[in-house]
Enzyme design. Structure first.
Site, short mmCIF file in Angstrom:
data_model
loop_
_atom_site.label_atom_id
_atom_site.label_comp_id
_atom_site.label_asym_id
_atom_site.label_seq_id
_atom_site.Cartn_x
_atom_site.Cartn_y
_atom_site.Cartn_z
N GLU A 280 4.29 1.41 1.45
CA GLU A 280 5.51 0.80 2.70
C GLU A 280 6.41 1.26 2.44
O GLU A 280 7.19 0.90 1.42
CB GLU A 280 5.41 -0.19 3.47
CG GLU A 280 4.11 -0.78 4.60
CD GLU A 280 2.56 -1.48 3.17
OE1 GLU A 280 2.49 -0.61 2.96
OE2 GLU A 280 3.03 -2.31 3.27
N CYS B 284 1.16 -0.97 -0.31
CA CYS B 284 0.38 0.03 0.15
C CYS B 284 0.43 1.48 0.25
O CYS B 284 0.69 1.77 -1.21
CB CYS B 284 -0.95 -0.03 1.41
SG CYS B 284 -2.30 -1.64 1.31
#
Lengths: 272, 841
Positions: B440, B438
């Site tokens: 990171e 997502c």
């Protein structure tokens, strides 16, 4: 800043005026990301007005989503600038700034002038949406602090103008000429395109020809009529007189844009 | 001359057909992998785990059915059915058997499964009883951590039931030297191992496992070469025949050896990407900086006149299609949390090189173009933004955003680089970061980041403050005292922090137990050969072979907690308008609204404890009776009046998301209650814990497990999304919301933050709209925000909202100078707005 200016600026920040809304992240009224301050009170009574709560100077109550809402607040320039300053970094990135709208900002000339002056002195770009319906001396006092004048011209025919807005257009057209001639601001002409009022090619062409003659004017915006203010009439207990009016079709707007381009050298844009 | 070409390239007919073919049917579960894996495991009982893994991988790749789909230029499919999925019983399987009969009809991400497949999977799964990572992890967990999970305080479901994934490997290494090159490296290291070395046993077996795995991949590609050759011989169409012959040639060459052309590089890339997801079920296997490592091959071919930009675009488009061909079946609850069949294969373009220069190139634009062409969720396309990003790139990205596809996500180099450095990443490595899953950030090829390690619900410890650590009748948290007796807000806030600290320690316990289980039962030798410094250290990533090691569990509901704490402070302590007793009662009874199952559960807990005091235990009927009694009698008309009044008072308290410094500073501090304590913990791989603040789509299911909160949120309602303000509570537009969100400390949440904004397309209309949109992102980033993504409401969404207003209660649209909830407008106004949406393009 010298002591005198400081005292003077302090006074200006205390200038009071009446607004009915501040809208941040406005991107259709002047260049970049802007904050619009809506001043209360208007000289005209346009039948299609999408901000009917702007028209009266006095503070009113309007029903919004079934709840009464007080429309209108007396504020100082300093207070307004606190909100305007919140988005300063967005103005810098996008070339945006402060836009005054209404109502007609010129109904509160001192307040409008003070807001623009303070914004300008702090390096924030300025614009004003206005019909130019005030004595020219008033406008002239504002121009040094105004980067862009977004001026409404709704019709070239005085009689029809009077019938739909409550006033003839002589003063406004005259002011448009003077503002353009002054060379003090970037003048942009805006035309609300209202079916049954001014949406024929002839009427739009006439406005375009007028605008094209104004020295320094290069841009004209055609703003398609919309009904999105309609609910507010109910909220104010007023009748919306144009209930059956439909927004112009996209194709019609495109045709009008072509009309403008065929009769003038103006750069024409649909929407703000 | 510009250093990149950015002109648009048209889409070919082939891509349309490939996409149509991919989505013709519902995805299907296949059994081949599970069967082959189990077959191999049954034959290798006495071998070291690492060799068993490698041999099983080789056995799978040798025998799993292969297919070349119609019209494909890049080949390699893990299933015969398009978008099908294999299963991975070595991690967990019980949930799947339990859901065999519902998986095809469930709401989130359904999969077809045949009776034959069910039978075969059951047969394979039988072997795995007592042997999964999930079971070992459970055995390692502290009883209180298991109890906390049972009570939905947090969920480490991702790696508890599945492989880890969440990595970017050294694609560039495979492209350059092929697996033969990597095998040489491993063989050399193996030759250097001395039998007397302390780590000889583990290191030598690991290196052998690497050799077996690499050879298996080479052989798998050759199976494709043979299949393509066979199909070419049978093909009547001369154009397709030539294509198949070329595919055969490609697969014969790569990934065994280094790629000699851009086309070979694309094929080689694909085998890496596909087979990493055959070795393990981990998702978020992220291609990373595709525009960077593919560029030398593209440039050389282009310069030598062997490739046109149009051809290159078609190869890239084909990869984009393939990224959507991979699939994964999750358990029903997780499927809700990761809705949309997403594999989160994050691919990022733009940004800087190790020396801090901008590296935008032709491929950066062509990657965006591919997302326009394919128009599917994968890859999760991302853009790196910094002060030196070319305006063209950002505007092209904004054009993609305007389509409503929800891509790309925008990332801020200026926050992420120093943030990574604060976790020990070198300047050069930090500058070349990419994004996993997502949001990171990490350094490719050197990191085992364990990025999506758990969902921690920050609202739940707050509920426990009101119940003195008791949930549904059980003392699961510390006794922080009677909430009504708390004299000051500081006392109340300290109690919250104590609850938080306790459950954070349990979260760490659960994550570390799972970590250990993966190291012991599912080390991954194929993955390891593409991450430094596994080969030299003689360890897989799971065993601590990577240079950078982290565990990144994410916190949920910052906005709810901030608004809740602020409301309690204002109403109970500062203004004294509400008593704590009334607040507590209002929360327990869901503000007198729906008697939600969560309310019943809490009341039943109270009843059970009351009965126990009187010596009655284990009498379910008595508990049920007393629960009914309490529910019927406790909320009087006077209470109802108070509850409504309280909701109104709460409504009037300022909320996070409106650019109010005092409230936003409060939110900043509230977020620290999660992000700071985590930093003091370590994982078994020698790395630290680092917080993320992002939701995937789990804010919805987590909200469903959360009772009423003091911010006026009712029981079961979704909690806030990432670091975004609570839906509908930010009422001053995008700049005010962005200013508020940027007040949080994004740097300390080094596992990533997520800020979602919703836009009406008119906000992006025309060139000026795009410019303004880019300015908004840049300003949020100037103010040290880390990530931003956008939902642009499409015309279809608005039409659907007219039909199903109940699903769109929070949909805000701009109406002549003010914003309104779309569903509250009259039909004719809604129609006008829909017309405007069309004009937006």
């Amino acid at each position: 800043m010298g002591l005198l200016q400081e005292v003077y600026m302090d006074d200006i920040l205390q200038t009071r005026g009446r607004i009915f809304d501040i809208q941040r992240y406005s991107i259709h009224d002047g260049k970049g990301i802007r904050t619009i301050v809506f001043l209360k009170g208007c000289v005209l009574r346009c039948m299609w007005c999408c901000n009917p709560e702007s028209q009266e100077y006095q503070i009113q109550t309007m029903m919004v989503d079934g709840k009464p809402k007080v429309i209108g607040e007396d504020v100082t320039v300093g207070k307004v600038m606190e909100t305007v300053e919140r988005d300063r970094q967005y103005y810098r990135r996008s070339g945006g700034g402060l836009t005054l709208s209404g109502g007609e900002s010129l109904c509160q000339p001192e307040f409008a002038r003070a807001l623009l002056m303070v914004a300008k002195s702090r390096g924030i770009g300025t614009a004003m949406e206005s019909m130019g319906c005030a004595p020219y001396e008033v406008i002239d006092g504002i121009l040094p602090y105004l980067d862009t004048y977004l001026m409404d011209i709704k019709h070239t025919d005085p009689a029809k103008h009077k019938r739909f807005t409550g006033r003839a257009n002589g003063l406004m057209l005259e002011n448009a000429r003077k503002i353009a001639a002054s060379g003090k601001t970037n003048l942009v002409i805006r035309v609300p395109v209202i079916p049954t009022f001014n949406d024929t090619p002839e009427e739009i062409a006439s406005i375009a020809r007028f605008a094209d003659q104004l020295p320094g004017v290069t841009r004209i915006h055609l703003l398609p009529y919309h009904r999105l203010g309609q609910d507010k009439y109910d909220g104010l207990g007023r009748e919306y007189l144009l209930k059956d009016l439909l927004p112009p079709e996209n194709e019609h707007m495109a045709m009008l844009k072509k009309t403008v381009e065929s009769v003038s050298k103006l750069h024409c844009h649909i929407g703000g | 001359m510009s250093r990149y070409q950015s002109t648009r390239i048209p889409k070919t007919e082939r891509i349309t057909k490939l996409v149509e073919h991919l989505y013709a049917k519902m995805p299907e579960i296949e059994s081949a992998r599970a069967t082959l894996l189990t077959e191999s495991y049954r034959q290798t009982e006495n071998e070291p785990v690492i060799l068993r893994r490698a041999m099983a991988f080789a056995h799978i790749l040798k025998a799993i059915p292969i297919i070349i789909r119609e019209g494909e230029l890049i080949v390699g499919s893990s299933t015969i059915a398009p978008r099908g999925c294999q299963t991975f019983p070595e991690f967990s399987y019980e949930w799947m058997e339990a859901e065999f009969d519902t998986v095809a009809t469930r709401e989130a991400d359904p999969f077809y499964i045949s009776d034959q497949t069910k039978k075969e999977l059951k047969e394979a799964n039988r072997y795995w009883k007592g042997k999964t990572t999930s079971e070992l992890a459970t055995a390692y967990m502290a009883p209180e951590a298991l109890k906390a999970m049972e009570h939905n305080m947090f969920t480490p479901g991702n790696y508890f039931y599945n492989g880890v994934g969440h990595v970017t490997v050294q694609y560039e290494k495979v492209l350059a030297i092929g697996y033969e090159g990597i095998m040489k490296e491993a063989a050399k290291e193996l030759a250097g191992c001395k039998v007397g070395d302390a780590d000889y046993a583990t290191k030598s077996r690991f290196l052998q496992a690497v050799l077996i795995s690499c050879q298996a991949v080479i052989d798998y590609a050759k199976r494709y070469a043979a299949l393509a050759k066979k199909e070419a011989e049978a093909c009547k169409d001369p154009v397709r025949r030539a294509e198949l012959s070329q595919i055969a040639e490609n697969c014969e060459r790569v990934p065994a050896k280094g790629a000699r052309s851009f086309y070979e590089a694309c094929q080689s890339f694909w085998f890496v990407q596909q087979l990493l997801q055959m070795e393990s079920s981990g998702h978020s296997i992220s291609p990373g900086r595709f525009d960077q490592y593919m560029y030398p091959y593209y440039k050389k071919d282009l310069d030598e006149g062997r490739l046109t930009r149009e051809q290159a675009q078609e190869y890239i488009d084909c990869i984009w299609v393939k990224l959507n061909d991979l699939n994964k079946c999750r358990d029903a609850d997780s499927a809700k949390g990761f809705a949309g069949y997403s594999l989160f294969q994050n691919l990022i373009v733009g940004g800087q090189d190790a020396s801090g220069q901008d590296v935008t190139n032709d491929l950066s634009f062509m990657c965006i173009e591919a997302s326009f062409h394919v128009f599917l969720p994968q890859p999760s396309l991302s853009i790196r933004v910094w002060n030196g990003s070319p305006h063209d790139l950002l505007v092209r990205a904004a054009e993609l955003t305007r389509t409503g596809i929800g891509l790309p996500a925008y990332y801020n180099d200026e926050v992420i680089i120093p943030s990574l450095m604060s976790r020990g990443v070198t300047l050069e490595d930090a500058r070349t970061y990419n994004i996993i899953g997502c949001v990171e950030p990490q350094k490719a090829g050197k990191t085992n980041g364990w990025h999506d390690a758990a969902f921690f619900n920050m609202c739940r410890p707050l509920e426990l403050v009101f119940q003195n650590g008791i949930d549904c009748g059980e003392q699961i948290g510390p006794r922080t005292g009677d909430v009504e007796a708390m004299k000051t807000f500081e006392e109340f806030y300290d109690a919250y922090k104590e609850q938080m600290n306790y459950f954070i320690s349990l979260l760490v316990n659960a994550d570390n137990a799972i970590d250990q289980a993966h190291a012991e039962r599912a080390p991954l030798p194929f993955l390891a050969c593409m991450v430094d410094d596994c080969i030299r250290r003689g360890k897989t990533c799971e065993q601590g072979g990577a240079i950078y090691n982290f565990t990144g569990p994410q916190g949920f509901g910052i906005a709810n907690v901030a608004d809740s704490l602020y409301a309690v402070k204002t109403l109970v302590y500062d203004e004294k308008k509400v008593s704590m007793a009334d607040y507590k009662k209002a929360l327990l009874f869901n503000y007198g609204r729906e008697v939600h199952p969560l309310v019943v559960a809490q009341v039943a807990g109270i009843a059970a404890r009351e009965l126990a005091k009187n010596g009655v235990t284990g009498d379910a009927d008595a508990v049920a009776k007393m629960t009914q009694e309490i529910l019927r009698q406790s909320v009087t008309a006077e209470d109802q009046r108070k509850f409504s009044e309280l909701l109104e008072l709460i409504e009037a308290v300022p909320k996070f998301g409106n650019d109010i410094d005092e409230v936003d500073a409060f939110a900043r501090d509230a977020a620290y209650t999660y992000t700071k304590p985590l930093l003091s913990y370590q994982n078994p791989r020698g790395g630290v814990f680092q917080a993320g603040l992002y939701p995937v789509s789990a804010n919805v299911p987590l909200g469903a497990q959360t009772g009423a909160t003091p911010d006026g949120r009712l029981a079961g309602v979704p909690v806030a999304d990432g670091v975004s303000p609570t839906a509908g509570k930010d009422v001053h537009g995008p700049t005010a919301a962005a200013n508020s969100v940027s007040m949080l400390d994004h740097g300390i949440a080094s596992n990533g933050t997520l800020f979602n904004q919703k836009f009406h397309p008119s906000a992006l209309s025309g060139d000026e709209g795009l410019d303004n949109f880019v300015s908004l992102i840049q300003t949020y980033f100037d103010r040290k925000g880390s990530h931003m993504q956008f939902n642009v409401v499409s015309r279809e969404t608005l039409l659907d909202a007219q039909k199903h207003p109940e699903n769109y209660k929070h949909l805000v649209v701009r109406v002549a100078g003010y914003s309104a909830l779309f569903t509250t407008l009259s039909k004719s106004l809604q129609d006008d707005i829909i017309r405007r949406t069309e004009q937006g393009f």
